[in-house]
Design an enzyme around this catalytic site. Sequence first.
Site, mmCIF file in Angstrom:
data_model
loop_
_atom_site.group_PDB
_atom_site.id
_atom_site.type_symbol
_atom_site.label_atom_id
_atom_site.label_comp_id
_atom_site.label_asym_id
_atom_site.label_seq_id
_atom_site.Cartn_x
_atom_site.Cartn_y
_atom_site.Cartn_z
ATOM 1 N N SER A 1 -2.242 -19.151 -18.055
ATOM 2 C CA SER A 1 -1.262 -18.605 -17.120
ATOM 3 C C SER A 1 -1.527 -19.163 -15.730
ATOM 4 O O SER A 1 -2.463 -19.932 -15.531
ATOM 5 C CB SER A 1 -1.367 -17.082 -17.092
ATOM 6 O OG SER A 1 -2.548 -16.712 -16.422
ATOM 7 N N LYS A 2 -0.691 -18.731 -14.806
ATOM 8 C CA LYS A 2 -0.753 -19.281 -13.456
ATOM 9 C C LYS A 2 -2.141 -19.223 -12.842
ATOM 10 O O LYS A 2 -2.549 -20.108 -12.113
ATOM 11 C CB LYS A 2 0.228 -18.543 -12.552
ATOM 12 C CG LYS A 2 1.629 -19.103 -12.664
ATOM 13 C CD LYS A 2 2.382 -18.922 -11.368
ATOM 14 C CE LYS A 2 3.716 -19.647 -11.446
ATOM 15 N NZ LYS A 2 4.858 -18.769 -11.436
ATOM 16 N N ARG A 3 -2.856 -18.148 -13.137
ATOM 17 C CA ARG A 3 -4.143 -18.030 -12.455
ATOM 18 C C ARG A 3 -5.174 -19.044 -12.978
ATOM 19 O O ARG A 3 -6.235 -19.202 -12.405
ATOM 20 C CB ARG A 3 -4.661 -16.592 -12.529
ATOM 21 C CG ARG A 3 -5.320 -16.202 -13.781
ATOM 22 C CD ARG A 3 -5.500 -14.722 -13.946
ATOM 23 N NE ARG A 3 -5.480 -14.430 -15.357
ATOM 24 C CZ ARG A 3 -6.493 -14.659 -16.162
ATOM 25 N NH1 ARG A 3 -7.615 -15.138 -15.693
ATOM 26 N NH2 ARG A 3 -6.393 -14.411 -17.451
#
Length: 471
Positions: free
Chosen positions: A239-241
């Site tokens: 995911s984005k993180r």
Amino acid sequence: MTIRTRFAPSPTGYLHIGSARTALFSWLFARHHGGKALLRIEDTDKARSTQEAVDAIYHGLAWLGLDWDEEPVLQSSRAARHQQVALELLEKGRAYKCYATPEELEEMRRTAQAEGRTTFYDRRWREPQQATPQGMPPVIRLKMPLEGETVIEDAVQGRVTVANTQLDDFVLLRSDGSPTYMLSVVVDDHDMGITHIIRGDDHLNNAFRQYYLFQAMAWDIPVFAHIPLIHGADGAKLSKRHGALGVESYHQMGFLPEAICNYLLRLGWGHGDAEIISREQAIEWFSLEKIGKAASRFDMAKLTALNAHYIKEKPTQELYALLEPFLVEKYHGLSGEQEHWLRQGLPALQERAKTMRELADMAGIYAGMPPFALTEKGKAAWTAEVKQQLTALQQPLTQISPWTKETLEHTLKVFADTHRLKLGAVMMPLRLALTGDTASPSVFEIMAILGKAETLFRVSTLLHDKNAAVQ
Ligand code: GLU
């Protein structure tokens, strides 16, 4: 039978690195079998689909070197055909009109939740006892089996089974007449003659529903191959993180498409011990059977190591062309002389760079303007003694003629012997003057490429640089 695969991204953002792998696998499978690799843009969600995202898909795929046979299919352009199939199913008695109101559906949802059921629709309009409400447009639902189980022989996951009580009579057409995703996918896969559906395993649940839609239309059911998702280094879904997710960001960070494709291929697929796999080998060796069932973890260090390999292997001319946008960004263009130097110095630099961005930084030796700010290590090495040596080196350097690697080597060896210094100790001040750093490709090579005037200019620039305080 001609194998036909498709990649069917939804254009709602960038081309996700995980989707890129799905695209690669679909493409490789088709190419391996001499079949067709098709592209379908699933742009039916008008609120979330953007032209920018469609362009990002086209650019990303082109950058990765994945080409497509036939015209890409825009799913939104096929709504009328999707509707027609729903009506056909209605006529055949395989689908039915449902007039449940939003309030009723909400009520059913609550009851299901309380009872711990995953499906909620109670099929009240499947065999209606009640009269059809006036002035209320219905949705159309597919009649799913009421008992038994459904088995899919997935080419990656193996045999997967679901109890049919888990499958509800899902909606094919909404009350406004618009087709649902589930319907559109199946109609398009059929009409495009898809033989193998290769996609992320987040769609495995959909496959059971889609299976019955194919069956209800008496269409051939394609082979399903659900590939595991990519996880981050911590094991959680990517995911984005975890950092960059779009293919374009990897391009920006200075990764080569060959490295990305090689890395994505090896992530969850293998051919013996092979780590470096060319496009030709990938086409020759690819098979669905060797795709692992477990989620794989994205490892930036491995990707970077592969990238360093591909940078090293790239023909220098080609590499220069790929480097140009990074050079423009960093140095706002090069003079003819700088370009001439860099083209000569590039082979030694490409041996050392792990990314194109790093290569652009290293190119500063030829593309940057003196005075060079000393790096931290450079500052520490810039002592009074080193400065004195650099001063002493000016005279012998001035006298070298012709200015070649050999004459330079000879002169500096003599200088080292005369001053009872190791050759390395003589090179250090020169390296600092030429590059501002304590590590670089061969100083002889750099001096030979830059020529006498530029070398002496850089030496004198460092000696007179007020910002370069001796330690
Ligand atoms: N459009 C779907 C997605 O981007 C893929 C659908 C499919 O491959 O069947 O996740």
